[in-house]
Each structure stands twice: as C-alpha cells, then as structure tokens.
Design a protein around this motif. Structure first.
Motif, PDB file in Angstrom:
ATOM      1  N   THR A 190      22.601  11.958  50.834  1.00 21.24           N
ATOM      2  CA  THR A 190      22.484  13.233  50.108  1.00 21.24           C
ATOM      3  C   THR A 190      23.801  14.028  50.075  1.00 21.24           C
ATOM      4  O   THR A 190      24.180  14.505  49.001  1.00 21.24           O
ATOM      5  N   PRO A 191      24.539  14.162  51.191  1.00 24.13           N
ATOM      6  CA  PRO A 191      25.755  14.985  51.109  1.00 24.13           C
ATOM      7  C   PRO A 191      26.832  14.419  50.176  1.00 24.13           C
ATOM      8  O   PRO A 191      27.731  15.149  49.767  1.00 24.13           O
ATOM      9  N   GLN A 192      26.744  13.134  49.864  1.00 21.39           N
ATOM     10  CA  GLN A 192      27.788  12.521  49.031  1.00 21.39           C
ATOM     11  C   GLN A 192      27.561  12.705  47.539  1.00 21.39           C
ATOM     12  O   GLN A 192      28.471  12.491  46.731  1.00 21.39           O
ATOM     13  N   ILE A 193      26.355  13.122  47.152  1.00 27.79           N
ATOM     14  CA  ILE A 193      26.013  13.111  45.723  1.00 27.79           C
ATOM     15  C   ILE A 193      26.896  14.064  44.914  1.00 27.79           C
ATOM     16  O   ILE A 193      27.470  13.688  43.889  1.00 27.79           O
ATOM     17  N   GLU A 194      27.024  15.307  45.392  1.00 32.16           N
ATOM     18  CA  GLU A 194      27.866  16.276  44.663  1.00 32.16           C
ATOM     19  C   GLU A 194      29.330  15.823  44.663  1.00 32.16           C
ATOM     20  O   GLU A 194      30.037  16.015  43.683  1.00 32.16           O
ATOM     21  N   GLU A 195      29.757  15.220  45.778  1.00 30.30           N
ATOM     22  CA  GLU A 195      31.156  14.760  45.862  1.00 30.30           C
ATOM     23  C   GLU A 195      31.424  13.682  44.801  1.00 30.30           C
ATOM     24  O   GLU A 195      32.445  13.713  44.114  1.00 30.30           O
ATOM     25  N   ILE A 196      30.492  12.754  44.694  1.00 31.09           N
ATOM     26  CA  ILE A 196      30.665  11.669  43.717  1.00 31.09           C
ATOM     27  C   ILE A 196      30.647  12.238  42.301  1.00 31.09           C
ATOM     28  O   ILE A 196      31.482  11.891  41.455  1.00 31.09           O
ATOM     29  N   PHE A 197      29.702  13.142  42.066  1.00 28.58           N
ATOM     30  CA  PHE A 197      29.589  13.757  40.729  1.00 28.58           C
ATOM     31  C   PHE A 197      30.894  14.480  40.372  1.00 28.58           C
ATOM     32  O   PHE A 197      31.395  14.364  39.246  1.00 28.58           O
ATOM     33  N   TYR A 198      31.465  15.189  41.347  1.00 33.51           N
ATOM     34  CA  TYR A 198      32.718  15.912  41.099  1.00 33.51           C
ATOM     35  C   TYR A 198      33.824  14.917  40.721  1.00 33.51           C
ATOM     36  O   TYR A 198      34.553  15.108  39.758  1.00 33.51           O
ATOM     37  N   GLU A 199      33.909  13.854  41.500  1.00 31.93           N
ATOM     38  CA  GLU A 199      34.982  12.883  41.224  1.00 31.93           C
ATOM     39  C   GLU A 199      34.788  12.198  39.867  1.00 31.93           C
ATOM     40  O   GLU A 199      35.749  11.974  39.133  1.00 31.93           O
TER      41      GLU A 199
END
Ligand code: SF4
Length: 441
Positions: A146-155
C-alpha cells in the motif's frame, strides 16, 4: 535454497510448455541475489512467498487471497486492484500484494528506454513481476504494498508521462490492434480512434460511475485480432462497403499451385496439405456461398458477402479489401457472468472513421448507450445483460437508430422486434392481414 517446498507447483514445470512457475522461480532467485543492487521497497523475498502461498492454495484447494479491498491513488477510483493474503504470518512478503494496471500505448508500441524505466521502477517498488499484457490489454504490474502505490503513480505520471489503466465499474483501458500502422487489411485507423476515445473519456476511465465494467476494443478488420466481438461491451470492427478487389492473374497462380503464391501466405509452411484446391479451400468455405470460379475467372456476389475475410486470408496476393472503408459498431459481448458468454450484436452496420464529424457520430452512439445503461442497468449488470433484459429494440430506440436488415441474424427469427399496440391496431400490419386474405389462400 528455496524458502518454501513446492512439490505441487513443480509439476507445472513438466512438459514441453513454458511455465509461469519457472519464471517465478527465476525472478525469486534474481531478487535473492540482487546483483543489480536495487534498493527494494517491498520485501526482497516477496516472490518466494508468492510461490509459497500458491502452493498452499493448491494443497487446500482454495485461494488464500482475501477479496479485493479498496486501495488506489488520490483522485482516481480505478487502476489499482487490492490483494491481501489471509496467511500474513506464514507469508509476510505478500501480506499486501496489490496489482497495478498501467495504460498501454495504442498498438502496444514501446521504446526500449520506456520499458527499462518502467521495469526499474517496478523492480524497486514492486515485485518485479509483470504481465505483458493482461486480458484487458494493459501492462499489469503484479504485487506491491500500500505505501508504494502513490510513489509508483507519481513516478509514472511525472517521470514517464504515463497513466494508469481502468479497473472496477468504469471504462476499462481501451485496446486496439496494430491497424493501419502495419496491416494491409486495416479498414480504419484503429490506433487513432482508440487514442481519441481514451483521451475523450478520461473521467469515465478513472472514476467508476457505471453499473459495471465497460470495455471498448478496436479491430481494424474483420479478422478481429483483438477479438473485440467476443471481449468488449462495444466493439469497432473495420469493414468495407464496395467490392473485394480481384487480381484474376494472381487467382490463377494460386490455382496452378505456383510456388510464389502459397495459400494463407505460407502460414502452414512445413505441413503437407496437398495441392491447393480453390473449390474446397475457398469457395466451399465461403459462409454465404457467394463465390464462383468458372473459365479461370473468380466472381464474387458482393451483395451477399459478409466480409468474413476467409477468401482474402487464403489468397492474399489475389484478393484485397474494398476502398470504401469504415467500421461496424457491435455491442453487448461479455465473458460468462449471468446467462453465459455472449458475442456482440450489430448496432451500427457502417460508419466512416475519417473526420472529426465521424468521430462525433461515434461519440453520440456511445453516449446514448451509456445514458440508457446508467439509467436502467442494475448494479453489476453488463450492457449485454441489459440488452437481453429490455430488448434490442429498446436499444435501437434510445440510440435513435432505425432497424435495418443487417440487424437481423436470420430471417423470421428476429428475437427483438415487438409490435406496439398502436402499430398492431392499424397501419401496415392491417395491410398484411388484408394481403394474406386475398393472396395467400
Ligand atoms: Fe465469402 Fe467471406 Fe470471401 Fe465474403 S469475405 S466472399 S463471405 S469468403
């Protein structure tokens, strides 16, 4: 040494076929060695644990994934599919193992730089497991926390100018064939139409507001390489209105079994099918029997040709699609949910796909269909099921399309024309009764 014993999964590696189990084991090893020096943001042994939980599911005969759950990125309702393991103590590496859908480019054209950047992000922030491509057409990135989802979306959005695909009750990522970018049979530019509708319906793609999923697929010719007729709620299949173009000299080269004219463009090379027989392999397999070969001349009764492509595929150097090209729009296909699998039904027999006006005509059909489905569709009812429930005639009414001969699959078996009371009381039905009285004794 492998972290989990997987005797049941190991059986899937036997036989001559490629095995996803071998691929997963290879990926688990790569992560364990970490020769590339990636700073993993999700557990390094996630793929090991994935193999472990799958083995346990095979042993128990049931899944160990809990039902979806809501995960996503801010402002979107779709694009991420939640996955949680119900055995987090045994398999902590896959406690959360969400799937991300990434919108594929039209025609699935990539640069190597794009693929390297994407896999670099995914190695670091996900499991490194991809599915190129999922059934809907998107790039599927399998397994992150879950914590990686926004990070991936941003990248993806900021560094790659790349959007997520659709999931849930929304427009799913539209998918198309290569179309006129590479194929001589393309009757319209499927890449351009797919791209236009993807941009035009961004809201419908990212914010679920439909009764259920909705898929567009685009096949530029009736060969239907993306199987839109079976796999999409609205399919756009290329076709032509004029005659098939015939090169009679080339037809005769096929008949004479000239080595430079192999049937099916040599697709069956290496197998001995015997000499080419035009009667058996072309005329006899034409579904409407609208072809004749007499005195070394092939004739096609184009009014009865259904544009099935069989003859063109078999003798590609002799026959070509016509010049008056466009597409047909079909609606209502779906996989087996309620009432079994269903193929698309023809709604618009022919529409040109060249100008902005043509695109407008297409969006008008789409939006009339959506208005009706959003108003009348029950929760989790696909368009095809609504058509079954309320009738195809209702669909014709809401789209303002007149009933046409092409809407009838077989004469006298039309399942969706019902007469209204006022039509039965007078009008032409009365004339039919009169006609029968006098002429059909
Ligand atoms: Fe017959 Fe199909 Fe060829 Fe048309 S395209 S003539 S229906 S085989």
């Amino acid at each position: 040494m492998a972290k989990h014993e997987t005797p049941l999964l190991d059986q899937l590696e036997s036989g001559p076929w490629p095995s996803f189990v071998s691929d997963l084991k290879q990926q688990a090893e790569v992560r364990a060695k970490n020769e590339a020096g990636v700073e993993f943001q999700i557990p390094q042994d996630a793929v090991e644990d994935l193999l472990g939980v799958l083995e346990l599911s095979y042993k128990h005969g049931r899944t160990h994934w809990k039902h979806g759950g809501i995960v996503g990125v801010f402002g979107y309702g779709g694009g991420v599919i939640g996955r949680y393991c119900d055995q987090p103590k045994l398999f902590p590496g896959v406690e959360h193992f969400h799937t991300m859908r990434v919108a594929q480019p039209c025609g699935k054209y990539y640069t190597t730089e794009y693929l390297r950047t994407l896999t670099k992000i995914w190695d670091m922030r996900g499991s490194g497991i991809t599915n190129m491509h999922g059934a809907t057409g998107d790039i599927i990135l399998l397994g992150t926390t879950t914590p990686q989802i926004e990070e991936i979306f941003y990248e993806l959005t900021h560094n790659m100018n790349q959007d997520l695909g659709g999931s849930g009750s929304n427009l799913r990522t539209p998918a198309d064939c290569l179309g006129s970018s590479r194929c001589e049979y393309a009757c319209y530019d499927s890449n351009a139409l797919c791209h236009f509708l993807t941009n035009n319906y961004q809201d419908e793609l990212h914010r679920p507001a439909f009764p259920y999923k909705f898929k567009f697929k685009f096949d530029a010719c009736p060969n239907c390489c993306v199987a839109s007729i079976a796999r999409s709620d609205m399919s756009f299949i290329g076709t032509w209105r004029d005659a098939i173009k015939i090169d009679q000299d080339a037809v005769n080269k096929y008949v004479e079994n000239d080595a430079a004219y192999p049937p099916n463009a040599g697709a069956h090379k290496g197998k001995d099918w015997g000499p080419f027989d035009i009667e058996k392999e072309v005329l006899g397999l034409c579904p409407t029997k609208c072809m004749k070969f007499e005195n070394k001349t092939l004739k096609i009764d184009d009014a009865n040709c259904t544009r099935c492509m069989h003859c063109i595929n078999t003798m590609p150097r002799a026959l070509k699609i016509g010049d008056d090209r466009g597409c047909s729009i079909l609606v209502g296909a779906k996989a087996p949910i309620v009432d079994g699998a269903q193929m698309g039904s023809l709604l618009v027999p022919f529409v040109e796909v060249n100008s902005d006006n043509d695109y407008e005509a297409i969006t008008a059909v789409i939006e009339n269909v959506w208005d009706w489905w959003m108003e009348e569709g029950k929760n989790r009812e696909r368009l095809g099921e609504l058509i079954m429930r309320q009738g195809f005639q209702k669909l014709l009414e809401v789209t303002g399309i007149d009933a046409q001969p092409q809407h009838v699959a077989y004469p006298r078996t039309n399942p969706y024309i019902f007469w209204k009371e006022e039509e039965v009381a007078g009008g032409w039905t009365r004339d039919v009764v009169e006609y029968r009285k006098h002429h059909l004794r």
